[in-house]
Motif scaffolding. Sequence first.
Motif, PDB file in Angstrom:
ATOM      1  N   GLU A 152      21.345  22.245  -6.231  1.00  0.00           N
ATOM      2  CA  GLU A 152      21.849  20.897  -4.919  1.00  0.00           C
ATOM      3  C   GLU A 152      21.599  19.721  -5.721  1.00  0.00           C
ATOM      4  OE1 GLU A 152      19.187  21.411  -2.038  1.00  0.00           O
ATOM      5  OE2 GLU A 152      20.049  23.148  -1.235  1.00  0.00           O
TER       6      GLU A 152
ATOM      7  N   GLN B  18      24.507  19.109  -8.030  1.00  0.00           N
ATOM      8  CA  GLN B  18      25.693  18.511  -7.022  1.00  0.00           C
ATOM      9  C   GLN B  18      25.495  17.228  -6.247  1.00  0.00           C
ATOM     10  OE1 GLN B  18      28.418  20.063  -5.834  1.00  0.00           O
ATOM     11  NE2 GLN B  18      28.787  18.282  -4.882  1.00  0.00           N
TER      12      GLN B  18
ATOM     13  N   GLU C 156      26.248  13.981  -9.298  1.00  0.00           N
ATOM     14  CA  GLU C 156      27.697  14.084  -9.065  1.00  0.00           C
ATOM     15  C   GLU C 156      28.361  13.260  -8.445  1.00  0.00           C
ATOM     16  OE1 GLU C 156      29.266  18.476  -8.608  1.00  0.00           O
ATOM     17  OE2 GLU C 156      28.652  19.273 -10.924  1.00  0.00           O
TER      18      GLU C 156
END
Length: 547
Positions: free
Chosen positions: A103, A106, A109
Amino acid sequence: MNKTIKKTSFAIIAISFAVSSLLVGCSKDEKIENVQTEPTPPRSIDVVELGLTGSLALLESGDATSFELTSSYLARIKAYDDAYGSEPGLHAIITVNKNALDEAKQLDEERAAGTLRGPLHGVPLIIKDNFATKDMPTTNGSIAFADYQTDKDATIVNKLREAGAIILAKSNLSEFAWSGEDSISSIRGEVRNPYDQTRTSSGSSGGTAAAISASMGAAGFGSDTYGSIRNPSAHQSLVGVRTTKGLVSTAGITPQVAYLDTAGPMTISVTDAAILLDVVAGYDPEDPYTNAIQGKKLGSYASSLSNSSLKGKKIGFVDLSDDPDGTYAKFADERNRVKVLINQAKADIEAQGATVVLIKESDFSSMWNHIEWDSIKYYIDDWFTKIPANWPNHLAELAEPTNALTLDDYIADGRAIQEIADSKDWLLTASKPSVFEEDVARKSVNLEKFKALYTKLGLDAIVYATDSITASKITGDDKFHNDAWSALASGLGLPVVTVPAGFTSSGLPVGLSLLGLPYSEGELLSYAYNYEQATHHRVAPSSTPKL
């Protein structure tokens, strides 16, 4: 299922990458085929006392990634939650989110792409293990419920995720939030206080308190029925907020006494608490107690903070009583140590320009509501009925009805902590409590009496020792806490902010509570901020140092 939750192993997750070409003593036209670097571990971040605000600052500046922060907090859980050196370990964590690092990647990103989910983007938080989570079990501290997993998140959890937070771990607690003196569960044992690991963390949100004080997460959440946020926060030198009943949804949080239950932040600073309250406060159609704020614009708690907010205010001060009936006789020395700090807090508040007036507990004693502990069975059985979940295999079959999960099944399992087992007779004969409207009416008469006296005295807040007893020893039968004002706030649904008030001569933390009228969280947080900035009492525990 019949699985038993075990501590997740926190191996450091390395970042590996392939190198397409590498020049080693060759001409620049030559290439070395199939050469890879050694795995590179994530950079370690010193997260001690970083908190929510510090974590956000590093993320926003680019000085740290969420992956690095998450790895660093996980490393501290691994280092300090189980026994280490001469210390027994905190036992603050029940379940670690196995997907936390994924997580975090992500979220990194998304940040790199210029997308932020909300004000908590990428920050690892810890929540008490009576908050429903669709990706982790909700054990309530019970070994019988090791496999109990809901199909949806509690409203607070959902709001935190939508704001970009990572639910890093779920914390240990007094089993089914049972005790205010300690946090003992059948699934993880007793939470220990990082300032002195021979002492309790108080209860029932002791796991969150110990974890946040030991910098195992940036901030955390607990629930409070009868002091369960406030007392652990005070005993771990944290800021804790018991919110006005109905300001924050408790939908998806295992109930104890529903019309008293609240939830709120537990943090190392007032600013952190205010930021979190901005995220989670608000109406929720799944919680009828939030009807009172439907359509209201609440404003920002974080923007209301001021380091001069106490100037010109009238603050009621509750002196520690002389204990005429001898209730606290064996704690006299500890109470005297606490009294020194609370009297100093009075002087510090006056130094900020407030007028402090002495008020007596007896002025408000008639307003302390009886708390219907014997309605716990109804509320918990109702929770099991309404919350879609996967049940532990065969648990529902232990007591009638065999096709429904009830408190009777939990007791019949036989693995509850001793305190609950000893109370099973009256627990299982509890009658159905009043309906919602009567719950609200129950407190309304006394609440109006409180408001009238509060207004007559011209008060802006009331301050008192969050707990007049320091953290109890783990061993022995002297576990106790002073709960008179906890009862008042709980029974009337009032907001309270507890803030660090220093350390006794024996090195134990003490908290100062600020209580006000319903929905006065903004003012109370601002007064607490003013006091915090003038005193700076918070100090990290020495038993969990920088790695």
